[in-house]
Structures are given as structure tokens and as C-alpha cells.
Scaffold this motif. Sequence first.
Motif, PDB file in Angstrom:
ATOM      1  N   ARG A 209       0.827  -1.207   0.000  1.00 50.90           N
ATOM      2  CA  ARG A 209       0.000   0.000   0.000  1.00 50.90           C
ATOM      3  C   ARG A 209       0.862   1.258   0.000  1.00 50.90           C
ATOM      4  O   ARG A 209       0.543   2.250  -0.646  1.00 50.90           O
ATOM      5  N   MET A 210       2.006   1.211   0.711  1.00 51.63           N
ATOM      6  CA  MET A 210       2.856   2.399   0.835  1.00 51.63           C
ATOM      7  C   MET A 210       3.888   2.510  -0.279  1.00 51.63           C
ATOM      8  O   MET A 210       4.105   3.583  -0.825  1.00 51.63           O
ATOM      9  N   SER A 211       4.563   1.416  -0.604  1.00 50.11           N
ATOM     10  CA  SER A 211       5.601   1.353  -1.645  1.00 50.11           C
ATOM     11  C   SER A 211       6.851   2.153  -1.287  1.00 50.11           C
ATOM     12  O   SER A 211       7.970   1.697  -1.439  1.00 50.11           O
ATOM     13  N   VAL A 212       6.657   3.419  -0.858  1.00 45.42           N
ATOM     14  CA  VAL A 212       7.783   4.282  -0.506  1.00 45.42           C
ATOM     15  C   VAL A 212       7.762   4.518   1.009  1.00 45.42           C
ATOM     16  O   VAL A 212       6.732   4.899   1.558  1.00 45.42           O
ATOM     17  N   PHE A 213       8.910   4.309   1.668  1.00 45.38           N
ATOM     18  CA  PHE A 213       8.965   4.360   3.120  1.00 45.38           C
ATOM     19  C   PHE A 213       9.898   5.461   3.613  1.00 45.38           C
ATOM     20  O   PHE A 213      11.121   5.373   3.431  1.00 45.38           O
ATOM     21  N   PRO A 214       9.346   6.523   4.234  1.00 40.37           N
ATOM     22  CA  PRO A 214      10.193   7.571   4.819  1.00 40.37           C
ATOM     23  C   PRO A 214      10.793   7.082   6.125  1.00 40.37           C
ATOM     24  O   PRO A 214      10.095   6.547   6.989  1.00 40.37           O
ATOM     25  N   VAL A 215      12.097   7.254   6.310  1.00 35.64           N
ATOM     26  CA  VAL A 215      12.797   6.697   7.465  1.00 35.64           C
ATOM     27  C   VAL A 215      13.834   7.684   7.997  1.00 35.64           C
ATOM     28  O   VAL A 215      14.565   8.288   7.214  1.00 35.64           O
ATOM     29  N   THR A 216      13.877   7.848   9.323  1.00 34.87           N
ATOM     30  CA  THR A 216      15.008   8.511   9.956  1.00 34.87           C
ATOM     31  C   THR A 216      16.043   7.427  10.200  1.00 34.87           C
ATOM     32  O   THR A 216      15.853   6.534  11.016  1.00 34.87           O
ATOM     33  N   LEU A 217      17.133   7.471   9.468  1.00 34.81           N
ATOM     34  CA  LEU A 217      18.086   6.365   9.437  1.00 34.81           C
ATOM     35  C   LEU A 217      18.807   6.165  10.766  1.00 34.81           C
ATOM     36  O   LEU A 217      19.245   7.128  11.399  1.00 34.81           O
ATOM     37  N   THR A 218      18.909   4.905  11.168  1.00 34.20           N
ATOM     38  CA  THR A 218      19.683   4.551  12.346  1.00 34.20           C
ATOM     39  C   THR A 218      21.134   4.336  11.933  1.00 34.20           C
ATOM     40  O   THR A 218      21.460   4.278  10.745  1.00 34.20           O
ATOM     41  N   GLU A 219      22.010   4.164  12.927  1.00 32.64           N
ATOM     42  CA  GLU A 219      23.412   3.927  12.618  1.00 32.64           C
ATOM     43  C   GLU A 219      23.573   2.628  11.812  1.00 32.64           C
ATOM     44  O   GLU A 219      24.363   2.561  10.872  1.00 32.64           O
ATOM     45  N   ARG A 220      22.806   1.605  12.167  1.00 32.58           N
ATOM     46  CA  ARG A 220      22.866   0.333  11.439  1.00 32.58           C
ATOM     47  C   ARG A 220      22.460   0.518   9.986  1.00 32.58           C
ATOM     48  O   ARG A 220      23.095  -0.018   9.068  1.00 32.58           O
ATOM     49  N   GLN A 221      21.395   1.291   9.748  1.00 29.38           N
ATOM     50  CA  GLN A 221      20.914   1.515   8.391  1.00 29.38           C
ATOM     51  C   GLN A 221      21.903   2.348   7.580  1.00 29.38           C
ATOM     52  O   GLN A 221      22.094   2.111   6.384  1.00 29.38           O
ATOM     53  N   ARG A 222      22.526   3.326   8.227  1.00 29.46           N
ATOM     54  CA  ARG A 222      23.518   4.147   7.530  1.00 29.46           C
ATOM     55  C   ARG A 222      24.721   3.300   7.116  1.00 29.46           C
ATOM     56  O   ARG A 222      25.289   3.491   6.044  1.00 29.46           O
ATOM     57  N   GLN A 223      25.104   2.369   7.981  1.00 30.05           N
ATOM     58  CA  GLN A 223      26.207   1.484   7.657  1.00 30.05           C
ATOM     59  C   GLN A 223      25.852   0.605   6.464  1.00 30.05           C
ATOM     60  O   GLN A 223      26.676   0.357   5.575  1.00 30.05           O
ATOM     61  N   TYR A 224      24.610   0.144   6.420  1.00 32.14           N
ATOM     62  CA  TYR A 224      24.136  -0.671   5.300  1.00 32.14           C
ATOM     63  C   TYR A 224      24.254   0.106   3.990  1.00 32.14           C
ATOM     64  O   TYR A 224      24.725  -0.425   2.976  1.00 32.14           O
ATOM     65  N   ILE A 225      23.852   1.380   4.022  1.00 35.69           N
ATOM     66  CA  ILE A 225      23.906   2.209   2.821  1.00 35.69           C
ATOM     67  C   ILE A 225      25.355   2.404   2.369  1.00 35.69           C
ATOM     68  O   ILE A 225      25.664   2.340   1.181  1.00 35.69           O
ATOM     69  N   GLN A 226      26.246   2.643   3.339  1.00 35.41           N
ATOM     70  CA  GLN A 226      27.654   2.863   3.000  1.00 35.41           C
ATOM     71  C   GLN A 226      28.273   1.641   2.324  1.00 35.41           C
ATOM     72  O   GLN A 226      29.170   1.758   1.494  1.00 35.41           O
ATOM     73  N   GLU A 227      27.773   0.460   2.675  1.00 30.34           N
ATOM     74  CA  GLU A 227      28.345  -0.771   2.130  1.00 30.34           C
ATOM     75  C   GLU A 227      27.725  -1.177   0.801  1.00 30.34           C
ATOM     76  O   GLU A 227      28.183  -2.136   0.168  1.00 30.34           O
ATOM     77  N   LEU A 228      26.688  -0.446   0.367  1.00 33.07           N
ATOM     78  CA  LEU A 228      26.073  -0.767  -0.916  1.00 33.07           C
ATOM     79  C   LEU A 228      27.045  -0.512  -2.061  1.00 33.07           C
ATOM     80  O   LEU A 228      27.758   0.487  -2.053  1.00 33.07           O
ATOM     81  N   PRO A 229      27.059  -1.366  -3.056  1.00 28.03           N
ATOM     82  CA  PRO A 229      27.853  -1.075  -4.259  1.00 28.03           C
ATOM     83  C   PRO A 229      27.331   0.190  -4.930  1.00 28.03           C
ATOM     84  O   PRO A 229      26.220   0.640  -4.658  1.00 28.03           O
ATOM     85  N   GLY A 230      28.119   0.762  -5.791  1.00 27.06           N
ATOM     86  CA  GLY A 230      27.730   2.002  -6.460  1.00 27.06           C
ATOM     87  C   GLY A 230      26.513   1.833  -7.338  1.00 27.06           C
ATOM     88  O   GLY A 230      26.168   0.722  -7.747  1.00 27.06           O
ATOM     89  N   PRO A 231      25.815   2.936  -7.646  1.00 28.34           N
ATOM     90  CA  PRO A 231      24.596   2.880  -8.447  1.00 28.34           C
ATOM     91  C   PRO A 231      24.818   2.448  -9.887  1.00 28.34           C
ATOM     92  O   PRO A 231      23.867   2.209 -10.616  1.00 28.34           O
TER      93      PRO A 231
END
Length: 364
Positions: free
Chosen positions: A182-204
Amino acid sequence: MQISSNLQNNFTTPINTEFLKNTPENSQNNLTKEITPINKDAYNYVDLGENISAYTTAVDPVQEQTNKELISYLSTIMNDKTDEGKKNLKAYDLTLYHPVDADKKTIWGYDDAHPEEFYSDRQTDLTYWEPTEYEKTHPYTVFGDGMKIIKRMTFQELYDFLGQDYFGKNTSRKESIAIADRMSVFPVTLTERQRQYIQELPGPTESFSQGVSDIQTVYTNNLRQTTKERFDAIQVEKFKNLYSFSDAFAKTDKFQELYANYVNQNNNNKQIEDARTHGKSMAETFGSKSFFTSQVSSQNLSKSEIIEHYSKISQDIQILRIPPKDTTYGETYIKKIDDSIKIYDTIINDLKKMWNYGDLDVKS
């Protein structure tokens, strides 16, 4: 929130009216060549390593007074040391919201006329494309604070990223999937764990077919999407205002040199870096007065411009309160929006009373 006459007096320091009646020439003689003292209280004001007084411009006492009154008011109702102030600060924060006039085609991958394109990253002539199996199974998008967007996530990736509490501890998997669809897009205040996940993502540039999420940066000014070039220009202008540099000096190579020094120092500020890493606001980290000193002094708006500024933000938040077609918002997100509308409307109404809005000289 009503602002009492006693409280109003706390924010308004009388200005010498005889001084303001001076001729422009006489007034100019009274302007100071020193950098505005209040600016030095800003959390992002740094020592540039040399005497810059020769590059600064005279400070308008009316603008100085306006800035002082606004900083005093904002840091009082959003005092980071009180529960009510912390609540107001949270509502004041706009970083969680996506741009009100976002180019959906660029950011989300579709437009209102062709929402099916949400499932496709390919260039099209706006004709319908049957989504691939990969696209069908990776339909979810996370919109994090700091304007980070992660597209193409499976439900399990989304669930692991957000955490069980996002959907509710007692919510079944089937119910969680229904919420996600129903939402598809999720607004999030990123936690430290989530920020680390993003940093480890391969490039776009990595291929979607290999299961890699796409991450994009969106540039905004308040709640309006802008270009990187315009965003950069706004940051330069804020720097100029914060240090009271003259317009002429801002066109020189020396100005660019000082700006590069300034950016480098702030980028290497451990307090700022730690705050961003842990998802904390600058007001929480440095205190309300220092945060609002930075905000106010870097803009140097007149009283009427300040009220117009906050009024525009309030209008944009109210637009964002209306969910996209065929979608609904959760109660938590609606409350966040309502709290934001309330704090900005409170600010507008209080400032109008404090400054007798309606009888303003638009240049004051």
C-alpha cells in the motif's frame, strides 16, 4: 501556542528610534565593520585562520536586531533542554519529508500519468512496459533523511532494513506485506545500522539484475527540490552571510579559497560527523541557540521575508499531508506531519504578534 505580552517583551529589545531617524549617511557612519558578534555563536562558524575584517561589509543594525529577536524566540520555544522544546524541535525538522514538487520521473521512476513506470528503470516513450520478474519482486523504495533514496528492494530486504518494529511487533508477515504494498515508498530517519548498510552498498552503476539497490541523492531547499548547482550556490551564499563578507569580495578568488577552507573544516568536524552518523540533529548536538544562530544569520531575512519563509514551509507541509492517489499514510506519519504544521503555524502567528505584522516596513 499563544505568545504572552511578557514573553514577547523577552524577545524584543527596544531599538534607539532616534538612531533610526538619522539620515542614511549618518546611519552608515554608525555601522560597524566588525563581524556580527551573534554569528560567532553558530555551530558551524569556524576560525578561517586569518584576519578577515578587510573583506567584511558593514552590519545593518536593523538586520542585527531582527536576527537577535528571531534567534531568541526560536531557541526559547525549541529549547533542547526541555521536553516541550525537544518535541517542537522534532516537529520543526524537515529532513524526513520528500520534496513537495519532486520530479517523480527522476526520483521515483514514474510520473502520475504512468505510475506503472515505477517498475521500470528503462528509458521509454511513456508507453506501457511489462515489468520484469526482477522488477516485480523488488518494488519497494526507502526514503531516508539526508535525501538518500534506496530503490529496488524485496520485501525481505525492506523488512530486514526497517526492522520489525516499523510494522509493529504483533503485525503478521501477511499484514506487513499488505502495508508495504500500500505504501511502496517508506520515509525513514536512518539509524546507525541503516547508515552502515547504505555505506556498504555497491555504487549505483552496478546492474539491477545482480540484485543491487540503486541509491540517489536529492538536493532540496527547504521542501523544494533543486539542482545540485543551485544547492551549492545557496551554501555559498549562507557562508557569505555568516561571515558578513561583502558582495564584491564574494566574487574574488580569495573568497573561494576561504570557502574551501570553511567546507574542509566543517567536513572534518567530528561532532558534526558523529551527529550525522547517529541520525542526530545539529540542535541536539550543539544546542538550540547555536543551531538557530546558524540558520538565521546565514539567511539575513527581513521580518516580512521571515514570515513569508515560514508560511511557505507550512503550506508545503500541508500539501505533503495529502497522500498520493490510491495510497494511505499510517497514523505515525500523519501525526508527524500534523505536529510539523502546528509548530510552523505557531511560529508564524507568534512572530506576527511580536512584530505587529501588518504595519511592517517590508525592508525592516
